[in-house]
Design a protein around this motif. Structure first.
Motif, PDB file in Angstrom:
ATOM      1  N   SER A  20       0.795  -1.230   0.000  1.00 13.56           N
ATOM      2  CA  SER A  20       0.000   0.000   0.000  1.00 13.56           C
ATOM      3  C   SER A  20       0.823   1.273   0.000  1.00 13.56           C
ATOM      4  CB  SER A  20      -0.922   0.011   1.227  1.00 13.56           C
ATOM      5  OG  SER A  20      -1.700  -1.164   1.298  1.00 13.56           O
ATOM      6  N   GLY A  21       2.111   1.171   0.302  1.00 12.76           N
ATOM      7  CA  GLY A  21       2.922   2.375   0.485  1.00 12.76           C
ATOM      8  C   GLY A  21       3.034   3.246  -0.737  1.00 12.76           C
ATOM      9  N   ALA A  22       3.000   2.643  -1.918  1.00 15.89           N
ATOM     10  CA  ALA A  22       3.174   3.426  -3.141  1.00 15.89           C
ATOM     11  C   ALA A  22       1.888   4.126  -3.579  1.00 15.89           C
ATOM     12  CB  ALA A  22       3.682   2.522  -4.260  1.00 15.89           C
ATOM     13  N   GLN A  23       0.766   3.826  -2.946  1.00 19.25           N
ATOM     14  CA  GLN A  23      -0.496   4.460  -3.313  1.00 19.25           C
ATOM     15  C   GLN A  23      -0.541   5.892  -2.815  1.00 19.25           C
ATOM     16  OE1 GLN A  23      -3.692   1.925  -1.961  1.00 19.25           O
ATOM     17  NE2 GLN A  23      -2.815   0.104  -2.905  1.00 19.25           N
ATOM     18  N   HIS A  24      -1.486   6.662  -3.332  1.00 22.94           N
ATOM     19  CA  HIS A  24      -1.592   8.075  -2.990  1.00 22.94           C
ATOM     20  C   HIS A  24      -2.521   8.259  -1.793  1.00 22.94           C
ATOM     21  CE1 HIS A  24      -1.693  12.357  -3.270  1.00 22.94           C
ATOM     22  NE2 HIS A  24      -2.949  12.411  -3.679  1.00 22.94           N
ATOM     23  N   TYR A  25      -2.048   8.975  -0.790  1.00 21.91           N
ATOM     24  CA  TYR A  25      -2.834   9.262   0.407  1.00 21.91           C
ATOM     25  C   TYR A  25      -2.861  10.772   0.612  1.00 21.91           C
ATOM     26  CZ  TYR A  25      -2.297   4.270   1.107  1.00 21.91           C
ATOM     27  OH  TYR A  25      -2.325   2.915   0.929  1.00 21.91           O
ATOM     28  N   PRO A  26      -3.867  11.433   0.048  1.00 22.04           N
ATOM     29  CA  PRO A  26      -3.883  12.900   0.070  1.00 22.04           C
ATOM     30  C   PRO A  26      -3.975  13.467   1.482  1.00 22.04           C
ATOM     31  CG  PRO A  26      -5.978  12.022  -0.696  1.00 22.04           C
ATOM     32  CD  PRO A  26      -5.035  10.869  -0.636  1.00 22.04           C
ATOM     33  N   GLN A  27      -3.357  14.630   1.658  1.00 21.48           N
ATOM     34  CA  GLN A  27      -3.450  15.346   2.924  1.00 21.48           C
ATOM     35  C   GLN A  27      -4.813  16.021   3.023  1.00 21.48           C
ATOM     36  OE1 GLN A  27       0.194  17.753   2.348  1.00 21.48           O
ATOM     37  NE2 GLN A  27       0.960  16.768   4.215  1.00 21.48           N
ATOM     38  N   GLY A  28      -5.163  16.457   4.224  1.00 21.93           N
ATOM     39  CA  GLY A  28      -6.452  17.115   4.418  1.00 21.93           C
ATOM     40  C   GLY A  28      -7.631  16.203   4.168  1.00 21.93           C
ATOM     41  N   THR A  29      -7.437  14.908   4.437  1.00 22.46           N
ATOM     42  CA  THR A  29      -8.449  13.901   4.137  1.00 22.46           C
ATOM     43  C   THR A  29      -8.806  13.113   5.386  1.00 22.46           C
ATOM     44  OG1 THR A  29      -7.717  13.665   1.839  1.00 22.46           O
ATOM     45  CG2 THR A  29      -8.929  11.815   2.784  1.00 22.46           C
ATOM     46  N   LEU A  30     -10.097  12.811   5.534  1.00 27.07           N
ATOM     47  CA  LEU A  30     -10.562  11.931   6.599  1.00 27.07           C
ATOM     48  C   LEU A  30     -10.642  10.517   6.037  1.00 27.07           C
ATOM     49  CD1 LEU A  30     -11.795  11.466   9.460  1.00 27.07           C
ATOM     50  CD2 LEU A  30     -14.050  11.800   8.390  1.00 27.07           C
ATOM     51  N   TYR A  31      -9.901   9.592   6.641  1.00 25.50           N
ATOM     52  CA  TYR A  31      -9.914   8.192   6.231  1.00 25.50           C
ATOM     53  C   TYR A  31     -10.831   7.414   7.181  1.00 25.50           C
ATOM     54  CZ  TYR A  31      -5.914   9.531   3.424  1.00 25.50           C
ATOM     55  OH  TYR A  31      -5.104  10.154   2.498  1.00 25.50           O
ATOM     56  N   VAL A  32     -11.896   6.842   6.649  1.00 24.62           N
ATOM     57  CA  VAL A  32     -12.845   6.078   7.453  1.00 24.62           C
ATOM     58  C   VAL A  32     -12.429   4.612   7.353  1.00 24.62           C
ATOM     59  CG1 VAL A  32     -15.261   5.486   7.823  1.00 24.62           C
ATOM     60  CG2 VAL A  32     -14.646   7.763   6.977  1.00 24.62           C
ATOM     61  N   VAL A  33     -11.930   4.077   8.465  1.00 24.00           N
ATOM     62  CA  VAL A  33     -11.258   2.781   8.444  1.00 24.00           C
ATOM     63  C   VAL A  33     -12.073   1.726   9.186  1.00 24.00           C
ATOM     64  CG1 VAL A  33      -9.137   1.538   9.014  1.00 24.00           C
ATOM     65  CG2 VAL A  33      -9.033   3.972   8.383  1.00 24.00           C
ATOM     66  N   ALA A  34     -12.416   0.657   8.493  1.00 23.29           N
ATOM     67  CA  ALA A  34     -13.093  -0.472   9.138  1.00 23.29           C
ATOM     68  C   ALA A  34     -12.070  -1.313   9.890  1.00 23.29           C
ATOM     69  CB  ALA A  34     -13.806  -1.324   8.091  1.00 23.29           C
ATOM     70  N   THR A  35     -12.445  -1.765  11.081  1.00 23.12           N
ATOM     71  CA  THR A  35     -11.571  -2.614  11.900  1.00 23.12           C
ATOM     72  C   THR A  35     -12.306  -3.921  12.211  1.00 23.12           C
ATOM     73  OG1 THR A  35     -12.350  -1.485  13.893  1.00 23.12           O
ATOM     74  CG2 THR A  35     -10.299  -0.689  12.905  1.00 23.12           C
ATOM     75  N   PRO A  36     -11.579  -4.947  12.648  1.00 17.82           N
ATOM     76  CA  PRO A  36     -12.207  -6.255  12.878  1.00 17.82           C
ATOM     77  C   PRO A  36     -13.360  -6.213  13.879  1.00 17.82           C
ATOM     78  CG  PRO A  36      -9.836  -6.500  12.791  1.00 17.82           C
ATOM     79  CD  PRO A  36     -10.113  -5.017  12.787  1.00 17.82           C
ATOM     80  N   ILE A  37     -14.325  -7.105  13.681  1.00 18.49           N
ATOM     81  CA  ILE A  37     -15.442  -7.230  14.622  1.00 18.49           C
ATOM     82  C   ILE A  37     -15.157  -8.281  15.690  1.00 18.49           C
ATOM     83  CG2 ILE A  37     -17.153  -6.398  12.980  1.00 18.49           C
ATOM     84  CD1 ILE A  37     -17.929  -9.303  12.421  1.00 18.49           C
ATOM     85  N   GLY A  38     -14.017  -8.919  15.596  1.00 14.02           N
ATOM     86  CA  GLY A  38     -13.666  -9.926  16.594  1.00 14.02           C
ATOM     87  C   GLY A  38     -12.276 -10.469  16.374  1.00 14.02           C
ATOM     88  N   ASN A  39     -12.079 -11.112  15.239  1.00 17.34           N
ATOM     89  CA  ASN A  39     -10.795 -11.722  14.934  1.00 17.34           C
ATOM     90  C   ASN A  39      -9.832 -10.668  14.415  1.00 17.34           C
ATOM     91  OD1 ASN A  39      -8.657 -13.217  13.613  1.00 17.34           O
ATOM     92  ND2 ASN A  39      -9.982 -15.008  13.750  1.00 17.34           N
ATOM     93  N   LEU A  40      -8.721 -10.470  15.129  1.00 14.59           N
ATOM     94  CA  LEU A  40      -7.771  -9.426  14.764  1.00 14.59           C
ATOM     95  C   LEU A  40      -7.169  -9.608  13.378  1.00 14.59           C
ATOM     96  CD1 LEU A  40      -5.809  -8.863  18.094  1.00 14.59           C
ATOM     97  CD2 LEU A  40      -7.436  -7.322  17.013  1.00 14.59           C
ATOM     98  N   ALA A  41      -7.172 -10.840  12.885  1.00 18.79           N
ATOM     99  CA  ALA A  41      -6.592 -11.087  11.569  1.00 18.79           C
ATOM    100  C   ALA A  41      -7.451 -10.520  10.444  1.00 18.79           C
ATOM    101  CB  ALA A  41      -6.381 -12.585  11.353  1.00 18.79           C
TER     102      ALA A  41
END
Length: 315
Positions: A20-41
């Motif tokens: 993912s490092g080479a992708q573009h991540y614009p500044q001034g942006t809110l990133y809405v990130v889903a996280t696990p519902i139980g299993n950390l993997a």
């Protein structure tokens, strides 16, 4: 939440950077990130990368999120964590906007799953978008889609085709009268319906849903966790199913009401009546009367009416 040592995710963090490092991540942006519902993997590589990258991490519960980050081997100072929850979301959103205007990258995570889906986050996203700032979603775990995928939602009767549509009702009202009224509304919905419930109210919900009789309900308990359980029973049998094993009332719940069985005869009669009524009446009136006369689902008749009108216009 599953317990895994931080070292277990060392390779995942490296893979996240590589993928993912080479992708573009614009500044001034809110990133809405889903996280696990139980299993950390059940975390995505892009989510891991963004959680390391952003300047500030807004979260429903800073202590919970800090524990999550440490489990992945991510070290973020508490000063870079910002509490944004249901009690302060409107006010806290202004602080988030001020940081975004300064060019910060900010990620928002709820305690589990996808923010804004029966979790805080919707007001924050609305405020950020209203301010003309960018919101970038990172998809991931959701109890809704997890259970839908395991329920086998196939409409009985008709051609046996899979039910492609569902309604997300979330948490029903906690007061008995309001909950019963909500269930009566769901009884009129022919599509699949997903509801969520907490352990201290699950038996009350089961009793309320029992009025739906033979309509099948798939119960998902502790989805993705060690004691995950998925079972499908008739709505009328739900109270007894929970009473048969007290462990069944523990944990977090998602339930899906299966689509109403298709009655070919009723559908055919509904279409026949609808065709006659459309010759004399507006669509909404014709659909309402056809549903009352034939017993066919109103939503299906409405779609049929639109198709009939379109076909008539093409002739």
């Amino acid at each position: 939440m599953a317990s895994l040592a931080p070292a277990s995710f060392g390779a995942a963090l490296t893979a996240a950077h590589d993928a993912s490092g080479a992708q573009h991540y614009p500044q001034g942006t809110l990133y809405v990130v889903a996280t696990p519902i139980g299993n950390l993997a059940d975390i995505t590589l892009r989510a891991l990368h963004v959680l390391q990258l952003v300047d500030t991490l807004a979260c429903e519960d800073t202590r919970h999120t800090q524990s999550l980050l440490r489990a992945y081997g991510i070290d973020r100072p508490n000063a870079r964590l910002l509490a944004v929850h249901q009690h302060n979301e409107a006010e806290a959103a202004q602080g988030v906007i001020a940081r975004l205007v300064q060019g910060e990258r900010i990620a928002y995570v709820s305690d589990a799953g996808t923010p804004g889906v029966s979790d805080p986050g919707a007001r924050l996203v609305a405020a950020v978008r209203s301010a003309g700032l960018r919101v970038l979603p990172l998809p991931g775990a959701s109890s809704v889609t997890t259970l839908i995928g395991a329920a086998g939602l196939v409409a009985e009767g008709g051609d046996g085709s899979a039910a492609s549509a569902f309604v997300f009702a979330g948490f029903l009202p906690s007061k008995a009268g309001e909950r019963d009224a909500a269930v009566q509304g769901l009884a009129q919905e022919p599509r699949a319906v997903v509801v969520l419930e907490a352990p201290h109210r699950i038996e009350a919900l089961a009793r309320a849903l029992a009025v739906l009789g033979e309509r099948r309900v798939t119960v998902g308990r502790e989805l993705t966790k060690q004691f995950e359980e998925i079972a499908t029973v008739p709505a009328a049998a739900l109270p007894d199913w929970f009473a048969a094993d007290r462990d069944r009332t523990r944990g977090e719940f998602a339930l899906v009401l299966h689509p109403v069985a298709v009655d070919d005869g009723g559908a055919a009669e509904g279409e026949r009546v609808l065709r006659l009524l459309l010759a004399e009446l507006p669509v909404k009136t014709a659909v309402k009367l056809a549903a009352e006369i034939s017993g066919a689902p109103r939503n299906a008749l409405y779609e049929t009416a639109l198709r009939m009108r379109k076909d008539a216009g093409d002739d």
